[in-house]
Scaffold this active site. Structure first.
Site, PDB file in Angstrom:
ATOM      1  N   VAL A 151      13.056  -5.396  59.473  1.00 44.00           N
ATOM      2  CA  VAL A 151      12.725  -4.958  60.827  1.00 44.00           C
ATOM      3  C   VAL A 151      13.652  -3.827  61.264  1.00 44.00           C
ATOM      4  O   VAL A 151      13.203  -2.826  61.828  1.00 44.00           O
ATOM      5  CB  VAL A 151      12.796  -6.137  61.808  1.00 44.00           C
ATOM      6  CG1 VAL A 151      12.518  -5.654  63.229  1.00 44.00           C
ATOM      7  CG2 VAL A 151      11.802  -7.229  61.422  1.00 44.00           C
ATOM      8  N   ASP A 170      25.675  -2.499  59.351  1.00 47.15           N
ATOM      9  CA  ASP A 170      25.209  -3.464  58.359  1.00 47.15           C
ATOM     10  C   ASP A 170      26.067  -3.244  57.126  1.00 47.15           C
ATOM     11  O   ASP A 170      25.840  -2.292  56.378  1.00 47.15           O
ATOM     12  CB  ASP A 170      23.726  -3.282  58.018  1.00 47.15           C
ATOM     13  CG  ASP A 170      23.186  -4.416  57.157  1.00 47.15           C
ATOM     14  OD1 ASP A 170      23.939  -4.901  56.282  1.00 47.15           O
ATOM     15  OD2 ASP A 170      22.029  -4.832  57.338  1.00 47.15           O
ATOM     16  N   ALA A 231      15.191 -10.302  68.198  1.00 44.98           N
ATOM     17  CA  ALA A 231      15.557 -11.002  66.962  1.00 44.98           C
ATOM     18  C   ALA A 231      15.684 -12.498  67.203  1.00 44.98           C
ATOM     19  O   ALA A 231      14.773 -13.272  66.903  1.00 44.98           O
ATOM     20  CB  ALA A 231      16.848 -10.423  66.397  1.00 44.98           C
ATOM     21  N   ARG A 232      16.818 -12.925  67.722  1.00 47.95           N
ATOM     22  CA  ARG A 232      17.089 -14.329  67.995  1.00 47.95           C
ATOM     23  C   ARG A 232      17.892 -14.444  69.282  1.00 47.95           C
ATOM     24  O   ARG A 232      18.858 -13.713  69.505  1.00 47.95           O
ATOM     25  CB  ARG A 232      17.882 -14.969  66.845  1.00 47.95           C
ATOM     26  CG  ARG A 232      17.052 -15.241  65.598  1.00 47.95           C
ATOM     27  CD  ARG A 232      16.075 -16.391  65.819  1.00 47.95           C
ATOM     28  NE  ARG A 232      15.281 -16.693  64.639  1.00 47.95           N
ATOM     29  CZ  ARG A 232      14.104 -16.158  64.353  1.00 47.95           C
ATOM     30  NH1 ARG A 232      13.577 -15.255  65.175  1.00 47.95           N
ATOM     31  NH2 ARG A 232      13.447 -16.531  63.273  1.00 47.95           N
ATOM     32  N   GLU A 261      14.136 -22.018  73.755  1.00 42.78           N
ATOM     33  CA  GLU A 261      12.740 -21.663  74.022  1.00 42.78           C
ATOM     34  C   GLU A 261      11.873 -22.921  73.976  1.00 42.78           C
ATOM     35  O   GLU A 261      12.137 -23.825  73.185  1.00 42.78           O
ATOM     36  CB  GLU A 261      12.246 -20.646  72.992  1.00 42.78           C
ATOM     37  CG  GLU A 261      12.999 -19.314  73.052  1.00 42.78           C
ATOM     38  CD  GLU A 261      12.472 -18.282  72.067  1.00 42.78           C
ATOM     39  OE1 GLU A 261      11.445 -18.560  71.408  1.00 42.78           O
ATOM     40  OE2 GLU A 261      13.074 -17.204  71.937  1.00 42.78           O
ATOM     41  N   HIS A 279       8.744 -14.140  73.779  1.00 40.89           N
ATOM     42  CA  HIS A 279       8.776 -14.153  72.310  1.00 40.89           C
ATOM     43  C   HIS A 279       7.450 -13.640  71.724  1.00 40.89           C
ATOM     44  O   HIS A 279       6.741 -14.336  71.005  1.00 40.89           O
ATOM     45  CB  HIS A 279       9.065 -15.560  71.773  1.00 40.89           C
ATOM     46  CG  HIS A 279       9.664 -15.532  70.393  1.00 40.89           C
ATOM     47  ND1 HIS A 279      10.549 -16.481  69.944  1.00 40.89           N
ATOM     48  CD2 HIS A 279       9.507 -14.669  69.359  1.00 40.89           C
ATOM     49  CE1 HIS A 279      10.899 -16.205  68.686  1.00 40.89           C
ATOM     50  NE2 HIS A 279      10.271 -15.117  68.320  1.00 40.89           N
ATOM     51  N   ALA A 282       6.048 -11.207  67.201  1.00 40.71           N
ATOM     52  CA  ALA A 282       5.042 -11.365  66.146  1.00 40.71           C
ATOM     53  C   ALA A 282       3.658 -11.639  66.710  1.00 40.71           C
ATOM     54  O   ALA A 282       2.739 -11.964  65.954  1.00 40.71           O
ATOM     55  CB  ALA A 282       5.456 -12.504  65.217  1.00 40.71           C
TER      56      ALA A 282
END
Length: 540
Positions: A151, A170, A231-232, A261, A279, A282
């Protein structure tokens, strides 16, 4: 005939595929607690998304369930250890929603920049507040990306199309891949924070990434910076975001994910310069169709044909092959974890040389096991041997295999050399007997050290008194040395020596710093490896 339960809403294409395959299935959503546990006992396979929580309690006593397919990438709603103990294969669909999640990231970024949501609400309430909603363009701005997996890399490509400058953190993105993406990589998150206009995160939620951005990090950023998270939940500290918005330090916050959530109540909801969605990363027709079809295909392949694909906790190999290579797989996995922790910088190439009897075999799986260990250390979660090598390639790592079948000091040796932007490092491991992994060489210095538990490695001058001082430091700190391995260049005494201390308990940064301060010690680092006898989850 295998029976499948669908635990979260699934695209109709996936349900139709099960009908075409003559699979018996039921849709039972919203389950939890004892009702979920009893339901799972009635089925051979399960399909879920992120809604249901398949805990250890939900799997307790289950003797029937064989496989769980996650229609999506994250499996943090599934207790992998409990599933593995119960012999349940957990598979995911990592590629199906990459583009959709990246697009949602950009949708939120644009909504913040152009005040889209507030302007829409103004019109809905009968006002024409055109001057109130002057925004700013993305072109020419700097986007910071933390996490350059599938992503993150897709977001970077989108950003370049918008004429944005992209900087990233990263430590496992190779310099070559960064160059291909035209991305400037920084060594720490702290270094890129002061220069970004927008920040987005695309990492798993781990101990290392939880509350990655809090009050101190926000204070270090530009006034008016915008933060996005698709992401999270939990990567950004929610209280810090609230304070940043209320103080005016942050120019905007856009969230698609939350620590808990479903989330229907938050102090951020409804605040100016905040855009929140439930969310939806997706939640596109295409992504839902892709992951639904893929999840069903994974279950069909396994339940009907015994084929395991994209498992996160099991190998796709037969038990006989795993048994024959178990010692080498365990050794290479631990060397991968070791490599990730001792790498001097951003690694571009991993050279793995097999010597002795192992060099006479097909070692592709052993190499994949090394990659699994390396990426497990990177991501903080188990990476299956099946998916490890492709994931290394995605991040731009070059993994080179070499073989030398001639006899050597051990039955087989695995030598590793890492090439990075800060130089190279080499080490080697071997098996004692058929199953005991040992570190036999570190930076050209021969030794014999275990490869498990908490290790503290030092490089020091080969002279009297230093080893005693290391022991003294440990004693002062109340840290017990379980074992100690020493090594040096036998052809150059009084040169450089290595010590590997196996310590009881965790090794903190303060202890490492104290070892570094010992006169004659040139380098010290800590390495954390699985306990003796603990195998990768996919080998169980």
């Amino acid at each position: 005939m295998p029976k499948i339960v669908v635990l979260d809403p699934l695209a109709e294409d996936g349900l139709n595929l099960m009908r075409e395959a003559n699979l018996e299935f039921e849709v039972r959503t919203g389950l939890k607690g004892e009702e979920l546990r009893q339901t799972l006992m009635e089925f051979d396979g399960a399909i879920c998304r992120s809604g249901v929580k398949i805990t250890a309690e939900a799997l307790e006593g289950n003797k029937r369930l064989k496989a769980i397919a996650r229609a999506g990438v994250g499996v943090d709603n599934i207790d992998l250890k409990a599933a593995t103990r119960a012999g349940i294969v957990v598979m995911n669909t990592p590629g199906g929603n990459t583009v959709s999640t990246a697009e949602q990231t950009f949708a939120l970024m644009l909504a913040l920049s152009r005040n889209t949501c507030a302007a829409n609400q103004s019109l809905a309430e009968g006002r024409w507040d055109r001057k109130k909603f002057v925004g700013r363009q993305l072109g020419g701005k700097t986007l910071g990306i933390v996490g350059m997996g599938r992503v993150g890399q897709t977001v970077a490509k989108f950003a370049k199309a918008f004429d944005m400058k992209v900087v990233a953190f990263d430590p496992y993105l190779s310099p070559q891949r960064a160059k291909e993406l035209d991305v400037t990589v920084y060594e720490t998150v702290a270094e890129l924070l002061p220069i970004v206009d927008y920040l987005t995160v695309h990492t798993p939620l781990t101990d290392a990434t939880r509350n990655l951005i809090g009050d101190a990090e926000i204070a270090a950023m530009k006034d008016g910076v915008c933060l996005i998270n698709c992401a999270r939940g939990g990567i950004y500290n929610m209280d810090a975001l609230q304070r940043g918005i209320e103080s005016g330090k942050l120019g905007g916050v856009a969230l698609d994910v939350y620590p808990e959530e479903p989330c229907t109540d938050s102090p951020l909801f409804g605040k100016p310069h905040v855009v929140c969605t439930p969310h939806l990363g997706a939640s596109t027709t295409e992504a839902q169709m892709n992951v639904a079809l893929e999840a069903v295909e994974l279950l069909i392949d396994y339940l009907k044909n015994g084929v395991i694909r994209q498992a996160v906790n099991f190998s796709s190999l037969d038990p006989k092959t795993l048994a024959e290579l178990s010692g080498a797989l365990n050794l290479s996995y631990r060397l991968g974890l070791f490599a990730q922790q001792v790498a001097p910088g951003a690694v571009s190439t991993c050279r793995i040389k097999y010597r002795g009897e192992l060099a006479k075999k097909n070692v592709s799986l052993v190499t994949s096991s090394f990659c699994s260990g390396y990426l497990t250390g990177v991501l903080g979660e188990d990476v299956s041997v099946v998916s490890a090598s492709p994931m290394m390639q995605e991040r731009g790592f070059k993994v080179v295999e070499e073989k030398d079948p001639h006899a050597c000091d051990f039955n087989s040796i695995i030598e590793v050399e890492l090439e990075s932007d800060k130089g190279s490092i080499a080490f080697a491991g071997a098996l004692f007997g058929s199953s005991i992994p040992r570190l036999i060489n570190y930076r050209g210095l021969r030794l014999d050290s275990q490869l498990d538990g908490s290790l503290l490695i030092t490089l020091q001058k080969d002279q009297p008194g230093i080893v005693a001082e290391l022991g003294s430091v440990s004693a002062k700190r109340g840290v017990n040395i379980a074992q100690m391995a020493l090594g040096r260049n036998l052809n150059a005494p009084n040169g450089l020596a290595v010590s590997v201390l196996s310590l009881d308990g965790e090794v903190g940064a303060d202890l490492v710093d104290e070892f570094k301060s010992v006169t004659g010690v040139e380098f010290a680092t800590a390495v954390k490896l699985p306990a003796d006898g603990v195998m990768p989850s996919w080998m169980n």
